[in-house]
Design a protein around this motif. Structure first.
Motif, PDB file in Angstrom:
ATOM      1  N   LEU A   1      68.623  -7.177  -6.626  1.00 10.15           N
ATOM      2  CA  LEU A   1      68.079  -8.222  -7.508  1.00 10.15           C
ATOM      3  C   LEU A   1      66.754  -7.785  -8.119  1.00 10.15           C
ATOM      4  O   LEU A   1      66.546  -7.878  -9.331  1.00 10.15           O
ATOM      5  CB  LEU A   1      67.865  -9.527  -6.735  1.00 10.15           C
ATOM      6  N   ARG A   2      65.874  -7.300  -7.264  1.00 11.59           N
ATOM      7  CA  ARG A   2      64.516  -7.005  -7.736  1.00 11.59           C
ATOM      8  C   ARG A   2      64.447  -5.684  -8.504  1.00 11.59           C
ATOM      9  O   ARG A   2      63.794  -5.614  -9.560  1.00 11.59           O
ATOM     10  CB  ARG A   2      63.531  -6.956  -6.543  1.00 11.59           C
ATOM     11  N   THR A   3      65.097  -4.654  -7.970  1.00 13.17           N
ATOM     12  CA  THR A   3      64.913  -3.320  -8.550  1.00 13.17           C
ATOM     13  C   THR A   3      65.898  -3.058  -9.690  1.00 13.17           C
ATOM     14  O   THR A   3      65.506  -2.581 -10.747  1.00 13.17           O
ATOM     15  CB  THR A   3      65.085  -2.251  -7.451  1.00 13.17           C
TER      16      THR A   3
ATOM     17  N   GLU B   1      74.667   2.016  -3.808  1.00 16.06           N
ATOM     18  CA  GLU B   1      74.975   2.575  -2.496  1.00 16.06           C
ATOM     19  C   GLU B   1      75.264   1.441  -1.516  1.00 16.06           C
ATOM     20  O   GLU B   1      74.699   0.354  -1.632  1.00 16.06           O
ATOM     21  CB  GLU B   1      73.788   3.398  -1.973  1.00 16.06           C
ATOM     22  N   PRO B   2      76.109   1.729  -0.523  1.00 13.65           N
ATOM     23  CA  PRO B   2      76.528   0.654   0.388  1.00 13.65           C
ATOM     24  C   PRO B   2      75.406   0.108   1.269  1.00 13.65           C
ATOM     25  O   PRO B   2      75.507  -1.009   1.771  1.00 13.65           O
ATOM     26  CB  PRO B   2      77.615   1.324   1.248  1.00 13.65           C
ATOM     27  N   HIS B   3      74.320   0.864   1.467  1.00 18.22           N
ATOM     28  CA  HIS B   3      73.287   0.375   2.393  1.00 18.22           C
ATOM     29  C   HIS B   3      72.279  -0.544   1.720  1.00 18.22           C
ATOM     30  O   HIS B   3      71.419  -1.098   2.390  1.00 18.22           O
ATOM     31  CB  HIS B   3      72.534   1.563   3.005  1.00 18.22           C
ATOM     32  N   ARG B   4      72.385  -0.704   0.394  1.00 14.44           N
ATOM     33  CA  ARG B   4      71.303  -1.448  -0.276  1.00 14.44           C
ATOM     34  C   ARG B   4      71.506  -2.961  -0.154  1.00 14.44           C
ATOM     35  O   ARG B   4      72.605  -3.479  -0.163  1.00 14.44           O
ATOM     36  CB  ARG B   4      71.193  -1.029  -1.734  1.00 14.44           C
ATOM     37  N   THR B   5      70.364  -3.639  -0.039  1.00 13.43           N
ATOM     38  CA  THR B   5      70.412  -5.090   0.166  1.00 13.43           C
ATOM     39  C   THR B   5      70.525  -5.819  -1.164  1.00 13.43           C
ATOM     40  O   THR B   5      70.196  -5.278  -2.234  1.00 13.43           O
ATOM     41  CB  THR B   5      69.143  -5.587   0.876  1.00 13.43           C
ATOM     42  N   LEU B   6      70.949  -7.061  -1.057  1.00 16.96           N
ATOM     43  CA  LEU B   6      70.977  -7.918  -2.245  1.00 16.96           C
ATOM     44  C   LEU B   6      69.574  -8.034  -2.831  1.00 16.96           C
ATOM     45  O   LEU B   6      69.393  -7.995  -4.055  1.00 16.96           O
ATOM     46  CB  LEU B   6      71.519  -9.309  -1.862  1.00 16.96           C
ATOM     47  N   LEU B   7      68.565  -8.157  -1.964  1.00 12.04           N
ATOM     48  CA  LEU B   7      67.187  -8.282  -2.452  1.00 12.04           C
ATOM     49  C   LEU B   7      66.797  -7.083  -3.298  1.00 12.04           C
ATOM     50  O   LEU B   7      66.230  -7.231  -4.388  1.00 12.04           O
ATOM     51  CB  LEU B   7      66.223  -8.419  -1.258  1.00 12.04           C
ATOM     52  N   ASP B   8      67.104  -5.912  -2.806  1.00 11.54           N
ATOM     53  CA  ASP B   8      66.736  -4.691  -3.514  1.00 11.54           C
ATOM     54  C   ASP B   8      67.447  -4.630  -4.879  1.00 11.54           C
ATOM     55  O   ASP B   8      66.838  -4.303  -5.905  1.00 11.54           O
ATOM     56  CB  ASP B   8      67.108  -3.481  -2.640  1.00 11.54           C
TER      57      ASP B   8
ATOM     58  N   CYS C   1      67.081 -10.314   2.035  1.00  9.55           N
ATOM     59  CA  CYS C   1      66.544  -9.048   2.541  1.00  9.55           C
ATOM     60  C   CYS C   1      67.438  -8.418   3.611  1.00  9.55           C
ATOM     61  O   CYS C   1      67.335  -7.220   3.865  1.00  9.55           O
ATOM     62  CB  CYS C   1      65.136  -9.230   3.086  1.00  9.55           C
ATOM     63  N   ILE C   2      68.277  -9.228   4.260  1.00  9.21           N
ATOM     64  CA  ILE C   2      69.145  -8.649   5.308  1.00  9.21           C
ATOM     65  C   ILE C   2      70.616  -8.772   4.944  1.00  9.21           C
ATOM     66  O   ILE C   2      71.491  -8.609   5.783  1.00  9.21           O
ATOM     67  CB  ILE C   2      68.900  -9.271   6.697  1.00  9.21           C
ATOM     68  N   LEU C   3      70.859  -9.071   3.687  1.00  8.31           N
ATOM     69  CA  LEU C   3      72.240  -9.196   3.217  1.00  8.31           C
ATOM     70  C   LEU C   3      72.531  -7.971   2.364  1.00  8.31           C
ATOM     71  O   LEU C   3      71.794  -7.682   1.409  1.00  8.31           O
ATOM     72  CB  LEU C   3      72.325 -10.465   2.375  1.00  8.31           C
ATOM     73  N   LEU C   4      73.594  -7.254   2.702  1.00  9.19           N
ATOM     74  CA  LEU C   4      73.951  -6.105   1.866  1.00  9.19           C
ATOM     75  C   LEU C   4      74.541  -6.605   0.554  1.00  9.19           C
ATOM     76  O   LEU C   4      75.279  -7.594   0.529  1.00  9.19           O
ATOM     77  CB  LEU C   4      74.966  -5.219   2.593  1.00  9.19           C
ATOM     78  N   ALA C   5      74.229  -5.906  -0.512  1.00 11.13           N
ATOM     79  CA  ALA C   5      74.802  -6.281  -1.807  1.00 11.13           C
ATOM     80  C   ALA C   5      76.322  -6.293  -1.702  1.00 11.13           C
ATOM     81  O   ALA C   5      77.003  -7.147  -2.296  1.00 11.13           O
ATOM     82  CB  ALA C   5      74.331  -5.310  -2.885  1.00 11.13           C
ATOM     83  N   ALA C   6      76.851  -5.341  -0.910  1.00 12.14           N
ATOM     84  CA  ALA C   6      78.311  -5.239  -0.790  1.00 12.14           C
ATOM     85  C   ALA C   6      78.925  -6.492  -0.168  1.00 12.14           C
ATOM     86  O   ALA C   6      80.089  -6.815  -0.434  1.00 12.14           O
ATOM     87  CB  ALA C   6      78.669  -4.011   0.052  1.00 12.14           C
TER      88      ALA C   6
END
Lengths: 159, 758
Positions: A29-31, A20-27, A62-67
């Motif tokens: 990577l980890r999830t 999804e577009p709202h998910r962060t790079l951190l999420d 944590c504040i960088l979107l994966a997109a």
């Protein structure tokens, strides 16, 4: 919610990610990828435990979107050691007693790596300024600064 | 104990878990995941004190992805806690602080869980809130717990309304002591609420199996205590509750008690799926177990030449809406109020007081920084008033070898004078005001090595490596590396030969936990006991193989040696596996009780300091008179550690403890206004960064304790105690202004300078 198809290079390996577009790079990577060496804490870019390198620059995942990372290269702590050998920063952090609980250490090492790549002969004040975005609650930073300076000296000496 | 020169103990060997931590492969509780795991979140009160008029979770339950919503109606009506059982899992009919859990949800994603929180409907009818100590102690103050008298508590406590314990030490006759004094000094101090600031949030994953057993992976410092508390809360046998500590990203006392484990366990049972709960920074800064804010009043009588004749002191802890660690912390505080001084007449009281704030707990040297700030600030005030050097005034009154502590314990291995003199020398104390707006400060103190028992299992593997199985968790101090150094030394093996298994309530022996500066001390001693046990087995086996007497055997170089013959531990372990189930031993340790005079204490749950440590801090700093900004030029710690098991990691404890102490001294406070935290984020809760921290010079003083392994004393907590007092004294030296309230922010200094017209 519609998903985006992203291509990221993570630790040298190409990853096709549908998210999804709202998910962060951190999420992601980890999830999604199980790369939990990148740590999670404040989620508002204050503590620095989630620091990774994006095209070589230290960023708070944590504040960088994966997109925002589409087509770009991400280095996490898992990608730093090569061929089973600890990276000199990793070795130095152990040798200088710079690791206590260790939760801030992946981010700290990656911030130091990004800085040393650009600034080969720092002073202790320079190193401290470079790491000011990475909170550590265990060490008081002294041994961390010593470890980073030792690596800088070794690099300068061509070791 | 080894008779030859130590090979392993006393050496700065690298910690055993370092590689996993620098490569990101070490798994912390916050990293732990199971297939099918749900996300748990807690719905918290937005009112400091209110009746719950309506609580409706129907809309939240109906949202997509939501698997459970729980409130007080869904859990047993149990009050739990430590010395005083006053806490409930969820608020029941009434909320008592902003942040108190009211409900919890489990959902398939974080987003779905957050949507569920937003859909819970609650209506509050506000009640008069008690927002600070003065309000809580005022005559006719509203009671935070109207039913306080009905709560279960250990019988020692003295409770009365909003006071959930009053601890007291009385020695001699304090009034007569004041009559003997030439001068009497009375001061009042205040300290703010501060958070432990661990970088890993509190986290737990819970999963139930078909036999009705629950496993909780948690970053608690005290897995056995959490197991027992969960048993109370869940109304189950502890034997059905397994608590495992994968790894901890810092604790500092903030992860002692049940934090989120119970929510994970209830939600996992309700959903039939594993559930993970991890706190946000806002939850940490509004609803964790921070250090209590305090008010301290001290009255001290001295003779003209600086001998302290009497001290009366009271310290009030704002412990929040539930007792938490308050009753014990109020007790410990009285020993800190006495200070490391010989004072013939004492009347010291500590009060734990309920208010409508978050439930406070334990933070590295609980009560230490607050009480020491008052005591050591006042020592400097007295010295100035009498025209004495603050170092000389301290040296005139400090305890020395064989002296009595405040409750009558006999003090031994007292390295305090050495600490003071070395810290003063290192800071160039003879030049106390080297420049305008620059000054130096000194503070000293004493602290305990917490007792409690520890057990270990030790196994020698057929490849000659050694497994150390301990119930203690490694919270980052390298205390288990220290304990393993003891084991390696005593067994005649290398540290690299040892592997540690830790902190699993089903498979590791009991341990009182990673708290109170006790882990290396107590687990190290348990390792020594295990080696005694192992020697009997190993020597019997070796003697039969070598044809010698067991008494002739000794351990060295990974072998048993006797009469010029040798056999390796690996061979003996293989042999034992074939003949007797392998080489396994157990070792246990409990610190012997410290004798004290029970007539001197009342309402006191911690009447003596075990194997006490002594320490002195010194700081050299400058003030910017325009901004009030503090620049620290040098910070020195001289700490009597008894025996430095691993000097590098002891330095690490001291450097880190000073960092936290300087945070409390200069920048950190959880600020409440009308019962709400104004700064519940890491932007506004200001912990020291690399740029705020000076270099710390560590001086290790070693007066071996009688009980600790190789004479070691507890190391972890003490460095956190003295920084606020040392800083306050240096600021006074630099500005001639005495600031009596923590934190001493730049703003406070600048305002004080303006008010003083300087």
């Amino acid at each position: 919610m519609s998903k985006l198809a992203l291509t990221l290079t993570i630790n040298g390996e190409r990853h096709e990610i549908l998210t999804e577009p709202h998910r962060t790079l951190l999420d992601v990577l980890r999830t999604d990828l199980g790369l939990t060496g990148t740590k999670e804490n404040c989620l508002e870019a204050e503590c620095g435990v989630c620091t990774v390198l994006l095209d070589g620059a230290a960023v708070n995942a944590c504040i960088l979107l994966a997109a925002q990372c589409q087509g770009r290269s991400v280095l996490t702590i898992e990608g730093l050691a090569r061929d089973g050998e600890l990276h000199p920063l990793q070795r130095a952090f152990i040798d200088h007693g710079a690791v206590q609980c260790g939760y801030c250490i992946p981010g700290m090492i990656l911030s130091a790596q990004a800085y040393l790549d650009e600034h080969p002969s720092p002073t202790e004040d320079d190193v401290r300024a470079a790491l000011a975005g990475n909170l550590c609650r265990c060490t008081g930073y002294q041994k961390i600064a010593e470890a980073v300076l030792a690596v800088a000296r070794d690099r300068a000496a061509g070791r | 104990m080894a008779t030859s020169e130590p090979r392993v103990v006393g050496k700065s060997l690298p910690r055993m878990d370092g590689a996993g931590k620098v490569t990101g492969t070490a798994v912390y509780a916050a990293d732990f995941a199971l297939p099918g795991m749900l996300v748990g979140k807690v719905f918290r009160s937005t009112e400091p004190h209110a009746r719950i008029v309506r609580l409706d979770t129907a809309r939240a339950r109906a949202l997509p992805g939501v698997r459970a919503v729980m409130t007080a109606a869904d859990v047993p009506d149990v009050r739990y806690g430590g010395a005083l059982k006053d806490e409930t899992v969820f608020a029941r009919g009434r909320v008592r602080y902003v942040g108190q859990p009211v409900a919890a949800v489990a959902a398939t994603t974080r987003e779905a869980a957050e949507a569920a929180l937003a859909a819970i409907e609650v209506v509050y009818a506000p009640l008069p809130a008690v927002l600070d100590l003065d309000a809580a102690l005022a005559p006719g103050a509203p009671l935070i717990h109207e039913e306080w008298a009905s709560y279960t508590a250990i019988p020692i406590l003295h409770r009365d309304g909003n006071v959930c314990n009053r601890a007291r030490i009385v020695v001699g006759d304090v009034e007569r002591g004041f009559e003997e004094a030439d001068r009497i000094f009375e001061h009042r101090f205040r300290t703010g609420m501060v958070h432990q600031g661990y970088t890993e949030p509190r986290a737990a994953v819970a999963a139930w199996d078909s036999s009705g057993q629950v496993t909780v992976w948690s970053n608690t410092q005290l897995p056995f205590e959490v197991q027992n508390t969960l048993a109370e809360i869940l109304q189950m046998a502890p034997s059905k509750i397994r608590v495992v500590v994968p790894g901890i990203g810092g604790g500092f006392g903030g992860k002692l008690r049940v934090g989120v484990e119970h929510f994970a366990a209830f939600l996992a049972r309700a959903t039939g799926r594993p559930v993970k709960v991890i706190t946000t920074s806002e939850e940490e800064l509004t609803a964790a177990y921070p250090r209590q804010g305090t008010v301290v009043e001290l009255k001290t009588g001295v003779t003209k030449d600086g001998r302290i004749t009497a001290k009366a002191g009271r310290i009030w802890f704002d412990t929040g809406a539930f007792a938490g660690s308050g009753p014990g912390v109020a007790s410990v505080a009285t020993l800190v109020l006495a200070g490391p001084y010989k004072i013939p007449n004492l009347h010291l009281e500590g009060f734990a007081v309920y208010t409508n704030k978050t439930n406070c707990g334990s933070f590295r040297a609980p009560s230490g920084p607050q009480a020491n700030f008052a005591v050591e600030s006042q020592i400097d005030i007295i010295a100035d008033a009498l025209g004495l050097d603050p170092l000389e005034l301290r040296l005139k009154n400090i305890v020395r070898e064989g002296d009595e502590g405040p409750t009558g314990q006999v003090l031994n291995a007292v390295g305090l004078e050495e600490c003071l003199r070395k810290a003063a020398a290192a800071i160039a104390w003879n030049d106390r005001r080297p420049a305008r707006w620059r000054g130096k400060g000194l503070a000293c103190g004493w602290w305990t090595t917490t007792g409690g028992s520890s057990g270990v299992y030790v196994k020698i593997n057929p490849d000659g490596t050694v497994a150390l199985n301990t119930g203690a968790a490694e919270i980052g101090t390298a205390a288990l590396t220290g304990a393993a150094q003891v084991l390696a030394e005593e067994l005649g093996v290398d540290l690299a030969d040892i592997n540690v298994v830790s902190a699993d309530t089903f498979s590791t022996p009991f341990d009182f936990g990673a708290q109170g500066s006790r882990t290396a001390f107590a687990v190290g001693n348990a390792c020594r006991a295990a080696v005694d046990d192992l020697k009997r087995r190993v020597f019997a086996l070796a003697a039969a193989q070598l044809g010698v007497e067991p008494e002739a055997c000794r351990l060295a170089d990974k072998h048993v040696l006797a009469d010029g013959k040798r056999i390796s531990l690996a061979d003996l372990a293989r042999l034992s596996q074939q003949t007797g189930g392998g080489l396994i031993a157990q070792g246990t340790f409990i610190a012997p009780p410290t004798a004290y005079d029970s007539k001197r204490v009342d309402g006191h749950v911690y009447p003596a300091f075990h194997s006490p440590s002594f320490h002195a801090h010194a700081v050299d700093l400058s003030i910017d008179p325009e901004t009030g900004d503090v620049t620290i030029h040098k910070y020195v710690v001289a700490q009597d550690v008894g025996f430095a098991m691993n000097p590098t990691y002891i330095e690490g404890q001291i450097e880190g403890g000073v960092a936290q102490g300087l945070g409390q001294a200069l920048s950190e406070e959880i600020v409440y206004e009308n019962g709400r935290v104004l700064n519940p984020n890491l932007t506004d809760y200001k912990m020291p960064t690399t740029l705020d921290m000076p270099r710390v010079e560590t001086i290790l003083v070693q007066h071996p304790s009688l009980v600790g392994p190789y004479g070691a004393k507890g190391v972890g907590e003490p460095p956190n105690i003295e920084p606020p007092a040392a800083v306050a004294n240096a600021v006074a030296s630099a500005t001639a202004l005495r600031l009596t309230s923590l934190p001493i922010t730049a703003e406070h200094i600048a305002l004080a300078l303006r008010d003083a017209g300087t």
